[in-house]
Design an enzyme around this catalytic site. Structure first.
Site, PDB file in Angstrom:
ATOM      1  N   HIS A   1     -17.095  20.666  39.491  1.00 43.06           N
ATOM      2  CA  HIS A   1     -18.128  21.654  39.138  1.00 43.06           C
ATOM      3  C   HIS A   1     -18.487  21.661  37.659  1.00 43.06           C
ATOM      4  O   HIS A   1     -19.515  22.216  37.278  1.00 43.06           O
ATOM      5  CB  HIS A   1     -17.663  23.056  39.545  1.00 43.06           C
ATOM      6  CG  HIS A   1     -16.597  23.617  38.662  1.00 43.06           C
ATOM      7  ND1 HIS A   1     -15.278  23.226  38.749  1.00 43.06           N
ATOM      8  CD2 HIS A   1     -16.644  24.525  37.653  1.00 43.06           C
ATOM      9  CE1 HIS A   1     -14.574  23.875  37.854  1.00 43.06           C
ATOM     10  NE2 HIS A   1     -15.372  24.671  37.166  1.00 43.06           N
TER      11      HIS A   1
ATOM     12  N   SER B   1     -23.158   6.377  44.580  1.00 43.75           N
ATOM     13  CA  SER B   1     -23.897   5.835  43.445  1.00 43.75           C
ATOM     14  C   SER B   1     -24.706   4.634  43.899  1.00 43.75           C
ATOM     15  O   SER B   1     -24.300   3.911  44.818  1.00 43.75           O
ATOM     16  CB  SER B   1     -22.924   5.415  42.341  1.00 43.75           C
ATOM     17  OG  SER B   1     -23.554   4.578  41.398  1.00 43.75           O
ATOM     18  N   SER B   2     -25.811   4.390  43.225  1.00 43.02           N
ATOM     19  CA  SER B   2     -26.653   3.244  43.577  1.00 43.02           C
ATOM     20  C   SER B   2     -25.974   1.914  43.284  1.00 43.02           C
ATOM     21  O   SER B   2     -26.422   0.868  43.754  1.00 43.02           O
ATOM     22  CB  SER B   2     -27.981   3.321  42.829  1.00 43.02           C
ATOM     23  OG  SER B   2     -27.773   3.322  41.432  1.00 43.02           O
ATOM     24  N   CYS B   3     -24.866   1.932  42.522  1.00 46.19           N
ATOM     25  CA  CYS B   3     -24.180   0.673  42.204  1.00 46.19           C
ATOM     26  C   CYS B   3     -23.447   0.095  43.406  1.00 46.19           C
ATOM     27  O   CYS B   3     -22.896  -1.006  43.331  1.00 46.19           O
ATOM     28  CB  CYS B   3     -23.223   0.860  41.040  1.00 46.19           C
ATOM     29  SG  CYS B   3     -21.720   1.763  41.465  1.00 46.19           S
TER      30      CYS B   3
ATOM     31  N   TYR C   1     -15.712   0.511  40.516  1.00 40.49           N
ATOM     32  CA  TYR C   1     -16.323   1.808  40.812  1.00 40.49           C
ATOM     33  C   TYR C   1     -17.128   1.730  42.108  1.00 40.49           C
ATOM     34  O   TYR C   1     -17.060   2.630  42.960  1.00 40.49           O
ATOM     35  CB  TYR C   1     -17.215   2.224  39.646  1.00 40.49           C
ATOM     36  CG  TYR C   1     -17.906   3.553  39.821  1.00 40.49           C
ATOM     37  CD1 TYR C   1     -17.185   4.740  39.782  1.00 40.49           C
ATOM     38  CD2 TYR C   1     -19.285   3.635  40.006  1.00 40.49           C
ATOM     39  CE1 TYR C   1     -17.813   5.970  39.932  1.00 40.49           C
ATOM     40  CE2 TYR C   1     -19.926   4.850  40.164  1.00 40.49           C
ATOM     41  CZ  TYR C   1     -19.185   6.020  40.127  1.00 40.49           C
ATOM     42  OH  TYR C   1     -19.804   7.230  40.275  1.00 40.49           O
TER      43      TYR C   1
ATOM     44  N   LYS D   1     -16.708   3.835  45.702  1.00 42.89           N
ATOM     45  CA  LYS D   1     -17.774   4.630  46.313  1.00 42.89           C
ATOM     46  C   LYS D   1     -18.107   4.142  47.724  1.00 42.89           C
ATOM     47  O   LYS D   1     -18.395   4.948  48.623  1.00 42.89           O
ATOM     48  CB  LYS D   1     -19.020   4.608  45.424  1.00 42.89           C
ATOM     49  CG  LYS D   1     -18.868   5.439  44.147  1.00 42.89           C
ATOM     50  CD  LYS D   1     -18.588   6.893  44.469  1.00 42.89           C
ATOM     51  CE  LYS D   1     -18.542   7.786  43.259  1.00 42.89           C
ATOM     52  NZ  LYS D   1     -18.268   9.184  43.606  1.00 42.89           N
TER      53      LYS D   1
ATOM     54  N   HIS E   1     -23.783   6.617  29.943  1.00 43.33           N
ATOM     55  CA  HIS E   1     -24.816   5.769  30.530  1.00 43.33           C
ATOM     56  C   HIS E   1     -25.936   5.551  29.513  1.00 43.33           C
ATOM     57  O   HIS E   1     -25.953   6.167  28.450  1.00 43.33           O
ATOM     58  CB  HIS E   1     -25.357   6.410  31.806  1.00 43.33           C
ATOM     59  CG  HIS E   1     -24.392   6.378  32.942  1.00 43.33           C
ATOM     60  ND1 HIS E   1     -23.569   7.436  33.257  1.00 43.33           N
ATOM     61  CD2 HIS E   1     -24.097   5.410  33.839  1.00 43.33           C
ATOM     62  CE1 HIS E   1     -22.824   7.120  34.298  1.00 43.33           C
ATOM     63  NE2 HIS E   1     -23.113   5.908  34.674  1.00 43.33           N
TER      64      HIS E   1
END
Length: 310
Positions: A12, A108-110, A137, A141, A180
């Site tokens: 959070h 994540s898009s990765c 990573y 995911k 990033h």
């Protein structure tokens, strides 16, 4: 979800988790539970189970993760794989054991192959090799997605997954070693302007293309999915529009008001050439982003200027 439903937001205090908390509160949800990392170590299975046994949340937003940019992903490879595997495994399993009504896992898009066809559709997962710099990573995911699918298949759990594109917004990370690209560039250009530097060094060639979504839009998308989506297939969340890193740098330079030059360092890695999300699935359900990139950068720069190191 009822306004009184007990909702656990894991992570959070991070950029994503805090945005979800703000969105929940703005919609009148009044029974939100969370713990800081010092109060609850999410890598400790026994402690996580104890928390779920005590609190018994009805809904879970799994936004807790160890995150970072190219440099951090490449240097702390073991930490990014181990920490994220432990966090998601503990929370997803505890949610099953303690009969959580619904869980949303954020990836994540990765996760997509480095050279997957653009724009990236959900069915491109596991069709090719990953980008080496963030492979640990990405594997963590992907494991989270597959855990949600497996618990759905074996136990009938209503666990769904969403894959956001590159995010930015309040509570972003501006540490130049671990951030990033977008927050890193904001800090670099701001510092150069304040200190009168003639140029700003930027990694890579500037040619890769990236898509950026304001985290407030992501929070609204998460709420939309929690209320409306109950299927096995994970869902891309993004704008469906990308820009080159060069265009991004020039936009930030203009927003900050830096008048020097951009010094591109082509000896540094570019990362994946392009990562544009196909957002046809979520757009077709009725959700679309609201904040365009130029407006969003201006918003976060105003926030950035209020930070202690600004």
């Amino acid at each position: 979800m009822e306004k009184s439903s007990k909702i656990y937001v894991a992570g959070h205090r991070g950029m994503v988790g805090s945005a979800i908390v703000r969105q929940l509160e703005s919609e009148g949800f009044n029974n939100i539970v969370y713990r800081t990392s010092s109060e609850l170590d999410l890598m400790d299975q026994a402690k996580v189970n104890e928390f779920f046994e005590t609190e018994k949340p009805d809904y879970v937003f799994l936004a807790a993760a160890k995150v970072g940019g190219i440099h951090a992903n490449n240097i702390y490879r073991a930490e990014f794989l181990y920490n994220n595997l432990m966090i998601e495994s503990n929370i997803i399993h505890a949610s099953y054991v303690h009969k959580v009504s619904k869980l949303l896992f954020l990836g994540s898009s990765c996760i997509y192959p480095k050279f997957a066809e653009q724009p990236l559709t959900e069915n491109a997962l596991l069709t090719g090799s990953l980008e080496p710099t963030n492979e640990p990573y990405a594997i963590a995911k992907i494991a989270g997605i597959k855990l949600c699918e497996a618990y759905r298949d074996q136990y009938g759990c209503n666990f769904i997954s969403a894959m956001p594109t590159n995010l930015y917004g309040p509570n972003d990370n501006y540490d130049l070693q671990t951030s990033h690209v977008l927050p890193a560039l904001i800090r670099k250009f701001h510092t150069a302007k304040e200190e009168g530097h003639p140029s700003v060094p930027v990694w890579g060639s500037g040619s890769p293309k990236r898509e950026f979504l304001h985290v407030n839009d992501l929070a609204k998308a998460c709420m939309f999915l929690m209320k409306n989506y109950n299927e096995k297939l994970f869902v891309n969340i993004g704008t469906g529009v990308d820009v080159t890193i060069k265009e991004l740098a020039e936009t930030i330079k203009e927003t900050v008001g830096f008048e020097g030059e951009i010094a591109w360092d082509a000896t540094k890695p570019d990362g994946t050439p392009r990562k544009l999300m196909n957002v046809g699935l979520i757009n077709g359900m009725g959700w679309k982003h609201e904040i365009d990139l130029k407006e969003g950068i201006a918003m976060v720069y105003e926030d950035f200027k209020q930070l202690d190191f600004a």
